[in-house]
Scaffold this motif. Structure first.
Motif, PDB file in Angstrom:
ATOM      1  N   SER A   1     -16.391 103.338 117.191  1.00  0.00           N
ATOM      2  CA  SER A   1     -17.152 103.934 118.299  1.00  0.00           C
ATOM      3  C   SER A   1     -16.348 105.004 119.023  1.00  0.00           C
ATOM      4  O   SER A   1     -16.922 105.875 119.688  1.00  0.00           O
ATOM      5  N   ALA A   2     -15.014 104.927 118.915  1.00  0.00           N
ATOM      6  CA  ALA A   2     -14.159 105.959 119.515  1.00  0.00           C
ATOM      7  C   ALA A   2     -14.024 107.102 118.516  1.00  0.00           C
ATOM      8  O   ALA A   2     -13.295 107.001 117.536  1.00  0.00           O
ATOM      9  N   ALA A   3     -14.744 108.153 118.742  1.00  0.00           N
ATOM     10  CA  ALA A   3     -14.858 109.228 117.755  1.00  0.00           C
ATOM     11  C   ALA A   3     -13.517 109.862 117.390  1.00  0.00           C
ATOM     12  O   ALA A   3     -13.373 110.449 116.323  1.00  0.00           O
ATOM     13  N   PHE A   4     -12.523 109.733 118.267  1.00  0.00           N
ATOM     14  CA  PHE A   4     -11.239 110.391 118.021  1.00  0.00           C
ATOM     15  C   PHE A   4     -10.359 109.600 117.049  1.00  0.00           C
ATOM     16  O   PHE A   4      -9.314 110.089 116.612  1.00  0.00           O
ATOM     17  N   THR A   5     -10.740 108.370 116.699  1.00  0.00           N
ATOM     18  CA  THR A   5      -9.919 107.540 115.820  1.00  0.00           C
ATOM     19  C   THR A   5     -10.196 107.876 114.363  1.00  0.00           C
ATOM     20  O   THR A   5     -11.347 107.787 113.916  1.00  0.00           O
ATOM     21  N   PRO A   6      -9.187 108.262 113.584  1.00  0.00           N
ATOM     22  CA  PRO A   6      -9.411 108.518 112.157  1.00  0.00           C
ATOM     23  C   PRO A   6      -9.979 107.275 111.465  1.00  0.00           C
ATOM     24  O   PRO A   6      -9.603 106.151 111.790  1.00  0.00           O
ATOM     25  N   LEU A   7     -10.872 107.495 110.515  1.00  0.00           N
ATOM     26  CA  LEU A   7     -11.584 106.380 109.886  1.00  0.00           C
ATOM     27  C   LEU A   7     -10.620 105.381 109.258  1.00  0.00           C
ATOM     28  O   LEU A   7     -10.819 104.164 109.362  1.00  0.00           O
ATOM     29  N   ILE A   8      -9.565 105.860 108.629  1.00  0.00           N
ATOM     30  CA  ILE A   8      -8.641 104.958 107.952  1.00  0.00           C
ATOM     31  C   ILE A   8      -7.962 104.024 108.951  1.00  0.00           C
ATOM     32  O   ILE A   8      -7.693 102.852 108.648  1.00  0.00           O
ATOM     33  N   LEU A   9      -7.726 104.524 110.180  1.00  0.00           N
ATOM     34  CA  LEU A   9      -7.088 103.679 111.190  1.00  0.00           C
ATOM     35  C   LEU A   9      -8.047 102.635 111.737  1.00  0.00           C
ATOM     36  O   LEU A   9      -7.607 101.576 112.206  1.00  0.00           O
ATOM     37  N   THR A  10      -9.357 102.905 111.686  1.00  0.00           N
ATOM     38  CA  THR A  10     -10.322 101.894 112.139  1.00  0.00           C
ATOM     39  C   THR A  10     -10.321 100.685 111.222  1.00  0.00           C
ATOM     40  O   THR A  10     -10.828  99.626 111.592  1.00  0.00           O
ATOM     41  N   LEU A  11      -9.748 100.833 110.034  1.00  0.00           N
ATOM     42  CA  LEU A  11      -9.596  99.709 109.101  1.00  0.00           C
ATOM     43  C   LEU A  11      -8.226  99.065 109.232  1.00  0.00           C
ATOM     44  O   LEU A  11      -8.120  97.840 109.363  1.00  0.00           O
ATOM     45  N   PHE A  12      -7.166  99.866 109.232  1.00  0.00           N
ATOM     46  CA  PHE A  12      -5.816  99.302 109.174  1.00  0.00           C
ATOM     47  C   PHE A  12      -5.334  98.753 110.519  1.00  0.00           C
ATOM     48  O   PHE A  12      -4.533  97.819 110.544  1.00  0.00           O
ATOM     49  N   ILE A  13      -5.803  99.297 111.628  1.00  0.00           N
ATOM     50  CA  ILE A  13      -5.423  98.722 112.918  1.00  0.00           C
ATOM     51  C   ILE A  13      -5.984  97.308 113.073  1.00  0.00           C
ATOM     52  O   ILE A  13      -5.249  96.392 113.463  1.00  0.00           O
ATOM     53  N   PRO A  14      -7.277  97.058 112.779  1.00  0.00           N
ATOM     54  CA  PRO A  14      -7.758  95.677 112.821  1.00  0.00           C
ATOM     55  C   PRO A  14      -7.008  94.741 111.884  1.00  0.00           C
ATOM     56  O   PRO A  14      -6.749  93.584 112.232  1.00  0.00           O
ATOM     57  N   MET A  15      -6.642  95.231 110.709  1.00  0.00           N
ATOM     58  CA  MET A  15      -5.886  94.381 109.780  1.00  0.00           C
ATOM     59  C   MET A  15      -4.577  93.924 110.420  1.00  0.00           C
ATOM     60  O   MET A  15      -4.226  92.741 110.365  1.00  0.00           O
TER      61      MET A  15
END
Length: 299
Positions: free
Chosen positions: A58-72
């Motif tokens: 939902s935070a448009a400034f976050t790169p898509l790959i980080l939306t996966l690896f940060i939760p991991m």
């Protein structure tokens, strides 16, 4: 009736679903191999990973790959916290005590999410390009499908290399073989268990992100059924055996997709019953699972 293109399409769908089941099942089987604990809270870590992914997407400034690896990464540490607070104090207690504790942890996580974010399902929307469809020889798949399979295979390969070639990985295998003997030989059991929870929780978070992306929704109870089916997959493949969890995940994915794809639509509502019927059938033939070996109770 069933053209080669249709069959190939169902195979693609089976690989996609099986990849997610395998990621979840690996975490379950790693923990069971060490502690003989059926961790029913594992599916809730999947859910937490999906919600954290939603927050970042939902935070448009976050790169898509980080939306996966940060939760991991974050959910990996949440897994450590759960182990430290809920399971470590009960280590050595009867297995049923640990089982009931895992159910309690699951209930606490789910109800905490209901109280904080409500039970209302929320849309998990990725950029349009991620869901772009591609067609090869009449078989369709999306960019997300390719990402799901590719990421799952990469994570499972990395885990395999880690377990086989690192000191901690070798210690994990030794502890899974004989917990007490590993401790007597000087292996830091607490560290081994912590790493197992960390890695398993990371994979659960990845599966949660992929699951939410595929079905475009998240809600507090979304982890229950995938977690339960992943446990079925782990048992089918051989509980406590990582290759067995992978095999069971893919077998279950194929079986579920083929059940829906090749039988009349009237039967599709029974797909969950079919999953558990398959479990019973395999256990009648192989009580320890396909790759599971009959072993004596650990000393």
């Amino acid at each position: 009736m069933f053209t080669p293109t249709y069959v190939a399409q169902q195979i693609i769908n089976g690989v996609n679903l099986g990849s997610m089941y395998a990621l979840i099942a690996i975490g379950l089987t790693m923990v069971y191999g060490l502690l003989r604990l059926i961790n029913f809270a594992h599916g809730d870590l999947l859910m937490l990973g999906a919600y954290l992914g939603l927050l970042l997407v939902s935070a448009a400034f976050t790169p898509l790959i980080l939306t996966l690896f940060i939760p991991m990464l974050v959910i990996g540490f949440v897994g450590i916290l759960v182990e430290r607070l809920a399971y470590r104090p009960l280590r050595g207690a009867p297995e049923v005590t640990m089982l009931i504790t895992s159910l309690a942890v699951s209930s606490i996580i789910e109800n905490s999410m209901v109280m904080t974010v409500t039970a209302q399902p929320r849309a998990f929307n990725l950029p349009a390009g991620v869901n772009q469809l591609h067609t090869v020889a009449g078989v369709s798949f999306s960019t997300l499908d390719a990402l799901t399979v590719g990421l799952s295979v990469a994570l499972m390969a990395a885990l395999t290399l880690y377990v086989r070639n690192t000191r901690t990985g070798i210690a994990m295998r030794a502890a899974a073989e004989n917990f007490r003997a590993a401790r007597l030989m000087g292996i830091d059991i607490n560290r081994v268990v912590m790493v197992a929870f960390f890695l398993g929780s990371m994979l659960a978070a990845a599966a949660g992100w992929l699951w939410a992306a595929k079905y475009s929704t998240v809600e507090p109870f979304m982890g229950f059924l995938p977690g339960l089916k992943a446990f079925v997959a782990a048992v089918i493949g051989g509980i406590g055996v990582i290759p067995g969890a992978v095999l069971g995940g893919y077998l279950l994915g194929f079986a579920e997709i083929f059940f829906v794809g090749f039988l009349p639509p009237a039967y599709s509502g029974y797909r969950d019953a079919f999953v558990f019927a398959l479990l019973l059938l395999i256990l009648l033939i192989r009580p320890n699972g396909i790759l599971g070996a009959s072993t004596e109770e650990r000393a």
